[in-house]
Design a protein around this motif. Structure first.
Motif, PDB file in Angstrom:
ATOM      1  N   THR A  19       0.865  -1.179   0.000  1.00 35.29           N
ATOM      2  CA  THR A  19       0.000   0.000   0.000  1.00 35.29           C
ATOM      3  C   THR A  19       0.897   1.222   0.000  1.00 35.29           C
ATOM      4  N   ILE A  21       0.709   5.532   0.326  1.00 35.30           N
ATOM      5  CA  ILE A  21      -0.026   6.777   0.504  1.00 35.30           C
ATOM      6  C   ILE A  21       0.916   7.909   0.134  1.00 35.30           C
ATOM      7  N   LEU A 127      -4.573   0.724   3.983  1.00 34.80           N
ATOM      8  CA  LEU A 127      -4.772   2.111   3.546  1.00 34.80           C
ATOM      9  C   LEU A 127      -4.958   3.084   4.703  1.00 34.80           C
ATOM     10  N   ASN A 128      -5.858   2.747   5.625  1.00 32.26           N
ATOM     11  CA  ASN A 128      -6.116   3.694   6.717  1.00 32.26           C
ATOM     12  C   ASN A 128      -4.908   3.871   7.628  1.00 32.26           C
ATOM     13  N   TYR A 131      -2.361   5.958   5.863  1.00 28.84           N
ATOM     14  CA  TYR A 131      -2.772   7.353   5.792  1.00 28.84           C
ATOM     15  C   TYR A 131      -2.622   8.041   7.146  1.00 28.84           C
ATOM     16  N   ALA A 169      -3.607   7.585  -3.154  1.00 25.90           N
ATOM     17  CA  ALA A 169      -3.457   6.309  -2.460  1.00 25.90           C
ATOM     18  C   ALA A 169      -3.374   5.219  -3.503  1.00 25.90           C
ATOM     19  N   VAL A 171      -2.470   0.812  -4.302  1.00 28.43           N
ATOM     20  CA  VAL A 171      -2.112  -0.531  -3.857  1.00 28.43           C
ATOM     21  C   VAL A 171      -1.451  -1.254  -5.027  1.00 28.43           C
ATOM     22  N   SER A 216      -4.833   3.032  -8.244  1.00 26.58           N
ATOM     23  CA  SER A 216      -4.824   4.245  -7.425  1.00 26.58           C
ATOM     24  C   SER A 216      -6.030   5.132  -7.709  1.00 26.58           C
ATOM     25  N   LEU A 229     -10.204   6.815   0.600  1.00 22.79           N
ATOM     26  CA  LEU A 229      -9.575   5.565   1.021  1.00 22.79           C
ATOM     27  C   LEU A 229     -10.588   4.422   1.031  1.00 22.79           C
ATOM     28  N   LYS A 233     -10.475   1.057  -1.130  1.00 21.49           N
ATOM     29  CA  LYS A 233     -10.491  -0.234  -0.451  1.00 21.49           C
ATOM     30  C   LYS A 233     -11.577  -1.131  -1.050  1.00 21.49           C
ATOM     31  N   THR A 236     -10.492  -2.294  -4.409  1.00 17.50           N
ATOM     32  CA  THR A 236      -9.424  -3.290  -4.274  1.00 17.50           C
ATOM     33  C   THR A 236     -10.014  -4.677  -3.995  1.00 17.50           C
TER      34      THR A 236
END
Ligand code: ZN
Ligand code: ZN
Lengths: 339, 170
Positions: A19, A21, A127-128, A131, A169, A171, A216, A229, A233, A236
């Motif tokens: 991931t 950011i 992600l979170n 971030y 963001a 992945v 992204s 985000l 997610k 993803t």
């Protein structure tokens, strides 16, 4: 040598390699980087260096300022290979620097397209968490630095595509089955209609090296950080489902054969080009993910995928400068690591 | 076309490198592009090309004279469009009228929502730079109503004239 972030594996780590950011920020009082010369860039670099040091001292101790001018070109390229800095940035060392933490999970690229490109990298889908870490560092910096901001456009950036949150963001996904059934192009078309970009991590659009793709968000204005985000997610997870569905469609015996052929080659080859390495390590990753291979870990695959790249090898081993020697060395290191 | 490095395989990747304003172009095969490493990557965050392409089909250079320049970084609008890069934070307010439609085209909106800058959120003056005429008029109308309701007719008359002036100037 301390363990680097990419030597670990995270959530859904068999398919989600990592991931990333990125937050873009600029100092209010200075022109954007394309209007700065090397001397001016150095002034800005030291403002960020000071701001990091003035902050919380436990964080500060974890970071080092690295001037690209003081690195040899291979070291800089190696950083780009490991996604710590952009390739364009690595190619232009004059007045450029990066602030990097010990495990390389946090990189502050200075005076690239924006004064600050703050990157947090994390294994797997996180992600979170990534971030929140980026936001924490950004807040720390904004205690002493004034970032250009407008009520209307949010954080002001050199390219208007990054306005607003300045957040990109992404992945990195391993999608070998989708690639094999020819599903990447239509998927990427669909995704771009809903504000996401899917493209090969290495190489051009037609077939990504090692079946690695970068997914992204495109938009940063008019959408807040957590919504962006959450959307990424959700997308993803959908892409992961599609990859899994594509795997179901493939002939089982053919997959087993392909995985074990690659296993044999990586364990035995004496000469291994980087392209060949990426092809086979991709099959190994697929084999681990599908439970076909159990004596190699995702962590090992991650370490090799980073360390076997050309500039990274050259920056560590003198003999790797010659490309024929490099392929021999690569084969040897891979064999040793898979023993 | 053959790869310029190995001269064996078909070139599939065009690599551009700009150093000191001089752009060099290379054509490489996929292997050589990957082997060289940094040149072969696609940088997911590089968007300047996309941005300047938006300008190219939108902007008519001739209509831009006389040349207005940003007082802080000295960029003109054509500097910004040819580079695909904005000069400084101030440029966003200096060239608001030209940039705003493009920003809307890129993002589908031109209003930030998300984290607020600790200094920026408190700084009303800065925010005002980015209000559209419509928004300012709407705000004045609210003030006009307030003035009428509190029977401050002199003030109301001043505000009413200002609104009229702004609406005519649109
Ligand atoms: Zn070649
Ligand atoms: Zn300016």
């Amino acid at each position: 040598m301390s363990v680097k972030w990419y030597e670990k594996s995270g959530d859904l780590g068999d398919i989600v390699v990592s991931t990333r950011i990125r937050l873009a920020r600029n100092l209010e009082q200075y022109p954007f980087p394309s209007r700065l010369n090397a001397e001016q860039r150095k002034v800005i670099n030291s403002l960020f260096e000071d701001a990091m040091k003035k902050g919380n001292s436990t964080i500060a101790n974890d970071f080092d300022f690295i001037s690209l001018e003081e690195l040899n070109p291979f070291e800089a390229r190696s950083m780009a290979e490991r996604h710590l800095i952009s390739p364009e940035f690595a190619a232009r060392p004059e007045g450029h620097g990066v602030i990097l933490n010990k495990d390389n999970s946090i990189a502050l690229m200075l005076c690239e397209e924006d004064h600050l490109r703050l990157q947090v990298l994390s294994p797997g889908l996180a992600l979170n968490e990534a971030y929140e870490l980026a936001e924490k560092i950004e807040s720390l910096l904004s205690e002493t630095l004034n970032f250009a901001f407008s009520q209307r456009y949010g954080y002001l950036t050199e390219c208007p595509t990054n306005l607003g949150t300045g957040l990109r963001a992404s992945v990195m996904l391993h999608l070998p089955a989708l690639e094999q059934v020819g599903g990447i192009q239509s998927l990427s078309k669909t995704l771009s209609k809903v504000g996401f970009t899917l493209r090969g991590t290495y190489g051009e659009n037609s077939g990504a090296l090692g079946a690695l793709y970068q997914l992204s968000n495109q938009l940063s204005l008019g959408i807040d950080e957590y919504t962006a985000l959450d959307n990424l997610k959700g997308i993803t997870h959908q892409v992961i489902e599609q990859e899994k569905a594509a795997r179901e469609k493939l002939d089982e015996m053919a997959i087993w054969d392909k995985v074990f052929r690659s296993y044999g080659i990586l364990k035995n080859a004496r000469i291994l080009s980087s392209k060949e390495f990426f092809e086979h390590i991709s099959n190994i990753r697929l084999g681990i993910s599908m439970g076909i291979i159990s004596d190699i870990s995702i962590e090992t695959v991650n370490v090799l995928s980073n360390d076997m790249q050309a500039a990274t090898l050259i920056s560590r081993y003198d003999e790797a400068k010659d490309s024929a020697n490099r392929d021999i060395l690569r084969a040897k290191l891979v064999r040793e690591s898979l023993k | 076309m053959l790869c310029q490095k190995c001269k064996k395989h078909t070139a599939t990747t065009q690599v551009k490198r700009t150093i000191n304003g001089i752009t060099e172009e290379f054509f490489l095969c996929r292997d050589c592009a990957a082997e060289i490493g940094f040149n072969g990557f696609i940088n997911p965050f590089s968007s300047a090309g996309f941005f300047s392409s938006l300008f190219n089909d939108k902007m008519d250079e001739k209509s831009l004279s006389p040349v207005k320049r940003c007082p802080k970084c000295n960029s003109s609008l054509s500097d910004i469009t040819s580079l695909g890069k904005v000069g400084c934070a101030e440029c966003y307010s200096v060239f608001e009228n030209s940039l705003s439609p493009l920003i809307t085209k890129i993002h589908g909106t031109n209003h930030h929502c998300g984290k607020l800058s600790p200094s920026g959120s408190a700084n009303e003056e800065k925010g005002n730079n980015f209000k559209t005429l419509e928004e300012e008029i709407a705000e004045l109308k609210v003030k006009l109503n307030e003035a009428v309701e509190s029977q401050e007719y002199e003030q109301a008359a001043v505000i009413r004239d200002k609104i009229k002036e702004m609406e005519e100037g649109k």
